[in-house]
Design a protein around this motif. Sequence first.
Motif, short mmCIF file in Angstrom:
data_model
loop_
_atom_site.label_atom_id
_atom_site.label_comp_id
_atom_site.label_asym_id
_atom_site.label_seq_id
_atom_site.Cartn_x
_atom_site.Cartn_y
_atom_site.Cartn_z
N THR A 123 0.71 -0.82 -0.27
CA THR A 123 -0.30 0.04 -0.17
C THR A 123 1.11 1.18 0.07
N GLU A 124 0.18 2.73 -0.83
CA GLU A 124 1.15 3.41 -0.82
C GLU A 124 -0.02 4.57 -0.43
N PHE A 125 1.18 5.35 -0.12
CA PHE A 125 0.22 6.26 0.35
C PHE A 125 1.48 8.16 0.74
N LYS A 126 -0.50 8.98 -0.32
CA LYS A 126 0.90 10.29 -0.76
C LYS A 126 -0.31 11.46 -0.39
N LEU A 127 0.45 12.49 -0.29
CA LEU A 127 -0.31 13.64 -0.38
C LEU A 127 0.34 14.74 -1.63
N THR A 128 -1.06 15.33 -2.39
CA THR A 128 -0.42 15.20 -3.40
C THR A 128 -0.97 17.02 -3.93
N GLN A 129 -0.60 18.30 -3.83
CA GLN A 129 -0.81 19.65 -4.67
C GLN A 129 -0.93 19.65 -5.70
N LYS A 130 -2.39 19.77 -6.31
CA LYS A 130 -2.71 20.15 -8.13
C LYS A 130 -3.06 21.53 -7.90
N VAL A 131 -1.82 22.13 -8.85
CA VAL A 131 -2.46 23.67 -9.38
C VAL A 131 -2.79 23.82 -10.52
N PRO A 132 -4.40 23.64 -10.91
CA PRO A 132 -4.70 23.38 -12.70
C PRO A 132 -4.05 24.96 -13.13
N ALA A 133 -3.97 24.11 -14.31
CA ALA A 133 -3.74 25.22 -15.50
C ALA A 133 -4.19 26.56 -16.35
N ALA A 134 -4.29 27.16 -16.21
CA ALA A 134 -5.26 28.51 -16.96
C ALA A 134 -6.60 28.13 -17.90
N ARG A 135 -5.68 27.01 -18.52
CA ARG A 135 -6.73 26.91 -19.73
C ARG A 135 -7.26 25.14 -19.55
N PRO A 136 -7.86 24.45 -19.71
CA PRO A 136 -8.02 23.12 -19.95
C PRO A 136 -7.28 21.90 -21.46
N GLY A 137 -6.49 21.23 -21.36
CA GLY A 137 -5.51 20.97 -21.51
C GLY A 137 -4.86 19.85 -21.75
N PRO A 138 -3.92 19.20 -22.46
CA PRO A 138 -3.00 18.36 -21.70
C PRO A 138 -1.60 19.11 -21.07
N VAL A 139 -1.66 20.12 -21.04
CA VAL A 139 -0.90 20.64 -19.58
C VAL A 139 -1.43 20.37 -18.40
N GLN A 140 -2.12 20.06 -17.26
CA GLN A 140 -2.75 19.92 -16.21
C GLN A 140 -2.40 21.37 -15.19
N GLY A 141 -1.30 21.31 -15.46
CA GLY A 141 -0.60 22.51 -14.19
C GLY A 141 0.07 21.85 -13.58
N THR A 142 0.51 22.36 -12.34
CA THR A 142 1.44 21.30 -11.24
C THR A 142 1.37 20.23 -10.53
N ILE A 143 2.43 19.37 -10.46
CA ILE A 143 1.49 18.58 -9.36
C ILE A 143 2.48 18.56 -8.33
N THR A 144 3.17 18.59 -7.09
CA THR A 144 3.91 18.11 -5.64
C THR A 144 3.61 17.08 -5.70
N ASN A 145 4.03 16.29 -5.50
CA ASN A 145 3.59 14.70 -4.54
C ASN A 145 4.77 14.36 -3.17
N THR A 146 3.89 14.61 -1.96
CA THR A 146 4.57 13.93 -0.58
C THR A 146 4.29 12.21 -0.45
N TYR A 147 5.21 11.64 -0.31
CA TYR A 147 5.05 10.06 0.32
C TYR A 147 4.80 10.15 1.53
N LEU A 148 3.58 9.74 2.22
CA LEU A 148 3.35 9.32 3.57
C LEU A 148 3.63 8.25 4.17
N SER A 149 4.17 7.86 5.70
CA SER A 149 3.98 6.77 6.59
C SER A 149 2.13 6.80 6.85
N ARG A 150 1.96 5.33 7.38
CA ARG A 150 0.59 5.33 7.13
C ARG A 150 0.09 5.57 8.68
N ALA A 151 0.76 6.44 9.28
CA ALA A 151 0.29 6.99 10.79
C ALA A 151 0.31 8.43 9.98
N GLU A 152 1.08 9.12 9.37
CA GLU A 152 1.10 10.47 8.91
C GLU A 152 -0.62 10.06 7.89
#
Length: 192
Positions: free
Chosen positions: A66-95
């Motif tokens: 099992t994998e756990f992660k917290l992700t922040q997605k900041v959408p692009a100004a307009r729809p399309g293949p560039v979705q925006g930016t993404i930042t992932n932080t991998y978490l422990s089960r307790a987190e």
Amino acid sequence: MPTPDHDDGSQDRAGKYALVERERRFLMAGPPPASSVREVRRITDRYLTGTRLRLRRVDRAAPVRTEFKLTQKVPAARPGPVQGTITNTYLSRAEYDVFATLPALVLTKTRLSVPPLGFDVFDPPLHGLVLAEAEFGTDEETAAFEPPADIVAEVTADPRFTGGRLVRAGRADLVSWLGDYGIDLVPDDGGP
């Protein structure tokens, strides 16, 4: 989120650790044949209320983990293949368990890996929805990708088919949206 009267400085730091997210999404009539699936993952996404944060739990069967992660997605100004930016932080089960106590809307699905695509088969109330997506490292790769021949439609630029929107959708929404693409679903078939 900053307001016009209050700027917490996050706009100046936006993207410092983020990656550009490039993906294309395709509406499919159904899941891929089981014989073509290389990996199966159960995904539970918790979209934390009032934020751009997604808490994800991914359960893999083989090997079991099992994998756990917290992700922040900041959408692009307009729809399309560039979705925006993404930042992932991998978490422990307790987190993960700490974040899971926060208010959230929940979306569950099964992801079937058929490289280079991942097919998402959604749980109720979105049962009947199958989306395939491919992710890319460059704009050139994104533009050069040939979609599978059996797609119903490309929905990359349709914001209704993003996780952040799907998590707020009901069965009637889905029936209407798929109807726009010629897919007829029963409004409520009582399915699992």
